[in-house]
Scaffold this motif. Sequence first.
Motif, mmCIF file in Angstrom:
data_model
loop_
_atom_site.group_PDB
_atom_site.id
_atom_site.type_symbol
_atom_site.label_atom_id
_atom_site.label_comp_id
_atom_site.label_asym_id
_atom_site.label_seq_id
_atom_site.Cartn_x
_atom_site.Cartn_y
_atom_site.Cartn_z
ATOM 1 N N ASN A 5 0.761 -1.191 0.116
ATOM 2 C CA ASN A 5 -0.252 0.008 -0.214
ATOM 3 C C ASN A 5 0.808 1.368 -0.138
ATOM 4 O O ASN A 5 1.493 1.441 0.934
ATOM 5 N N TYR A 6 0.905 1.919 -1.115
ATOM 6 C CA TYR A 6 1.733 3.040 -1.361
ATOM 7 C C TYR A 6 1.365 4.470 -0.731
ATOM 8 O O TYR A 6 1.727 5.606 -0.738
ATOM 9 N N LEU A 166 -7.430 4.587 -5.152
ATOM 10 C CA LEU A 166 -5.988 4.816 -5.460
ATOM 11 C C LEU A 166 -4.814 4.892 -4.503
ATOM 12 O O LEU A 166 -5.410 5.476 -3.622
ATOM 13 N N SER A 167 -3.637 4.934 -4.560
ATOM 14 C CA SER A 167 -2.989 5.208 -3.937
ATOM 15 C C SER A 167 -2.089 6.756 -4.246
ATOM 16 O O SER A 167 -2.054 7.171 -5.344
ATOM 17 N N PHE A 168 -1.949 7.647 -3.153
ATOM 18 C CA PHE A 168 -1.464 8.852 -3.397
ATOM 19 C C PHE A 168 -0.186 9.037 -2.524
ATOM 20 O O PHE A 168 -0.206 9.129 -1.281
ATOM 21 N N CYS A 169 0.814 8.823 -3.463
ATOM 22 C CA CYS A 169 2.376 9.150 -2.696
ATOM 23 C C CYS A 169 2.988 10.047 -3.457
ATOM 24 O O CYS A 169 4.194 10.396 -2.944
ATOM 25 N N SER A 188 -2.151 10.887 -8.373
ATOM 26 C CA SER A 188 -2.058 9.316 -7.963
ATOM 27 C C SER A 188 -0.496 8.719 -8.518
ATOM 28 O O SER A 188 -0.276 9.011 -9.782
ATOM 29 N N CYS A 189 -0.188 7.657 -7.715
ATOM 30 C CA CYS A 189 1.083 6.978 -8.385
ATOM 31 C C CYS A 189 0.676 5.763 -8.732
ATOM 32 O O CYS A 189 1.565 4.706 -9.045
ATOM 33 N N SER A 190 -0.725 5.301 -8.771
ATOM 34 C CA SER A 190 -1.105 4.094 -9.336
ATOM 35 C C SER A 190 -1.407 4.143 -10.576
ATOM 36 O O SER A 190 -1.357 5.406 -11.374
ATOM 37 N N ASP A 191 -1.890 3.214 -11.483
ATOM 38 C CA ASP A 191 -2.152 3.214 -12.761
ATOM 39 C C ASP A 191 -3.635 3.819 -12.711
ATOM 40 O O ASP A 191 -4.725 2.880 -12.311
#
Length: 312
Positions: A5-6, A166-169, A188-191
């Motif tokens: 989990n980012y 989504l992941s937010f990093c 977002s750093c996810s696709d």
Amino acid sequence: MESVNYTSVREFLLLGLMEDPQWNLLFFCIFLTMYIVTVLGNMFMMILICFSSKLQNPMYFFLGHLSFSDLCFSSVITPKLLHNLFSNQMAISFNGCATQLFFFGLFVGAECFHVTVMAYDRYVAICNPLLYLLIMSRSLRLVLVGAAYTGGLLTSIIHTTCTFHLSFCKSNKVNHFFCDIPPLLQLSCSDTFMSELFTFLLSSVLGSFSAIVIATSYAKIISSILRMKSSKGRQKAFSTCSSHLTVVALFFGTAIFMYARPISSYSVQKDKVISLVYTVVIPMLNPIIYSLRNTQVKDAFINVLYRILVFK
């Protein structure tokens, strides 16, 4: 591989309208005035429709719910915007951002369906005037309004889920004045491909459905009006539709431009202006459009005002 989990973002910073804070006070005064007009105008319409015997028909029943949606989705956005402009504190929590997007989507979706239902109502009123009250019965009105809020709820759940799963990093700076889908997806750093696809498809399907219903209704309305022998009847029919058509053009023109297009075509400053139109300007204009261009609303207001002054 083990999934990781980012997500590291716990709050977002809404960068607002302008980078230069020297304009904040001016914008605060402008938007505060517009929000006050929005609240008073929409509450005025709702109260007038509730208490005026002249406005107890299906058209104004739906108009009352349109005013309620306008008031709600403007209130989801504008108070936070005013707070940020006045205090220059741009932070909003992760959960607060998700909540804002959810309720915004709920009431914007409901408004979309309300406007569509109102087009069908005008079709029945003009093309089947003798059966109007029979067709647009209280039970059908409740079903249509309930479906509008249910549709708004479902679309909001989908949009919010697609965005916040989504992941937010990356950066937590949202280059917007509220938590909207396009600027959030950019962080977002996810696709984000599937989220973008769902957002685009859902907005396109809903927009197409509403456009088809509205276009079909007004095609039949125009055909029916042109067959009227009385010029006074034609003028009255066009008058009852003109306000709704103005609202349709404003709402769908801005909403389709914002959401029924790929996120890759997102333009920060241009979309901020468009967002201001449908979050701040349109909710303010709708009650003005319906009150200024509708003689029944004017007459109802005079009667209610007269009764208040007399009983006082």
